[in-house]
Design a protein around this motif. Structure first.
Motif, PDB file in Angstrom:
ATOM      1  N   GLN A  10       1.299  -1.075   0.359  1.00 17.21           N
ATOM      2  CA  GLN A  10      -0.160  -0.074   0.156  1.00 17.21           C
ATOM      3  C   GLN A  10       0.785   1.068  -0.051  1.00 17.21           C
ATOM      4  O   GLN A  10       0.674   2.226  -0.722  1.00 17.21           O
ATOM      5  CB  GLN A  10      -0.762   0.142   0.829  1.00 17.21           C
ATOM      6  CG  GLN A  10      -2.287   1.195   0.571  1.00 17.21           C
ATOM      7  CD  GLN A  10      -3.172   0.980   0.081  1.00 17.21           C
ATOM      8  OE1 GLN A  10      -3.287   0.018  -0.405  1.00 17.21           O
ATOM      9  NE2 GLN A  10      -3.037   2.461  -0.679  1.00 17.21           N
ATOM     10  N   ALA A  11       1.530   1.448   0.710  1.00 16.31           N
ATOM     11  CA  ALA A  11       2.522   2.513   0.943  1.00 16.31           C
ATOM     12  C   ALA A  11       3.156   2.674  -0.881  1.00 16.31           C
ATOM     13  O   ALA A  11       3.607   4.027  -1.116  1.00 16.31           O
ATOM     14  CB  ALA A  11       4.414   2.996   1.848  1.00 16.31           C
ATOM     15  N   ASP A  14       0.269   3.892  -2.463  1.00 14.07           N
ATOM     16  CA  ASP A  14       0.656   5.754  -2.786  1.00 14.07           C
ATOM     17  C   ASP A  14       1.628   6.466  -2.893  1.00 14.07           C
ATOM     18  O   ASP A  14       1.061   7.020  -3.484  1.00 14.07           O
ATOM     19  CB  ASP A  14       0.862   5.559  -1.223  1.00 14.07           C
ATOM     20  CG  ASP A  14      -1.155   5.029  -0.084  1.00 14.07           C
ATOM     21  OD1 ASP A  14      -1.448   4.677  -1.084  1.00 14.07           O
ATOM     22  OD2 ASP A  14      -0.960   4.510   0.794  1.00 14.07           O
ATOM     23  N   ALA A  17       1.065   6.991  -6.901  1.00 15.55           N
ATOM     24  CA  ALA A  17       0.197   7.637  -6.981  1.00 15.55           C
ATOM     25  C   ALA A  17       0.797   9.322  -6.459  1.00 15.55           C
ATOM     26  O   ALA A  17      -0.106  10.159  -7.112  1.00 15.55           O
ATOM     27  CB  ALA A  17      -1.428   7.317  -5.953  1.00 15.55           C
ATOM     28  N   GLN A  18       1.604   9.625  -5.551  1.00 16.05           N
ATOM     29  CA  GLN A  18       2.041  10.830  -5.705  1.00 16.05           C
ATOM     30  C   GLN A  18       3.091  11.690  -6.851  1.00 16.05           C
ATOM     31  O   GLN A  18       2.733  12.614  -7.389  1.00 16.05           O
ATOM     32  CB  GLN A  18       2.692  10.905  -4.536  1.00 16.05           C
ATOM     33  CG  GLN A  18       2.091  10.721  -3.145  1.00 16.05           C
ATOM     34  CD  GLN A  18       3.059  10.639  -1.795  1.00 16.05           C
ATOM     35  OE1 GLN A  18       3.814  10.785  -1.756  1.00 16.05           O
ATOM     36  NE2 GLN A  18       1.943  11.399  -0.524  1.00 16.05           N
ATOM     37  N   GLU A  30       2.893   4.096 -13.406  1.00 13.71           N
ATOM     38  CA  GLU A  30       2.247   4.004 -12.198  1.00 13.71           C
ATOM     39  C   GLU A  30       1.510   2.002 -12.824  1.00 13.71           C
ATOM     40  O   GLU A  30       1.483   1.453 -11.757  1.00 13.71           O
ATOM     41  CB  GLU A  30       0.322   4.665 -12.064  1.00 13.71           C
ATOM     42  CG  GLU A  30       0.588   4.316 -10.903  1.00 13.71           C
ATOM     43  CD  GLU A  30      -1.226   5.272 -10.247  1.00 13.71           C
ATOM     44  OE1 GLU A  30      -1.360   5.094  -9.027  1.00 13.71           O
ATOM     45  OE2 GLU A  30      -1.172   5.698 -10.160  1.00 13.71           O
TER      46      GLU A  30
END
Length: 100
Positions: A10-11, A14, A17-18, A30
């Motif tokens: 998940q990190a 995330d 996504a940034q 991505e």
């Protein structure tokens, strides 16, 4: 351990996504990066599981120190192989042209 893997995944998602939001990578990149990470994690887990019987055999016949040295060499080889694969994959991503 499963929770740690999920939290790390998940990190990773995330962070990607940034990068996408900042324009550093495209949405397609991505997706490719997420897919690559998932595939590589599966492969590495399978390879690690396959090392256990040989490690146990070496520890029993040659001693733990010798088995640990063998395992260290295997880990280095896996790391080099995974690093090369990651470089090939990253080099295949689209890039954003930065103006002067």
């Amino acid at each position: 351990m499963q929770y740690d893997q999920q939290a790390q995944r998940q990190a990773w998602i995330d962070g990607l996504a940034q990068l996408r939001e900042q324009g550093a990578i495209s949405a397609e990149d991505e997706t490719v990066l997420i897919r690559h990470m998932d595939e590589r994690l599966d492969v590495v887990q399978q390879e690690l599981k396959a090392l256990v019987p040989e490690y146990d055999r070496r520890a029993a016949s040659d001693g733990r120190e010798v088995a640990d040295a063998w395992l260290g060499a295997q880990a280095r080889e896996m790391g080099e192989r995974e690093g090369a694969e990651a470089r090939r994959m990253v080099n295949s991503l689209s890039t954003i042209e930065v103006g002067p």
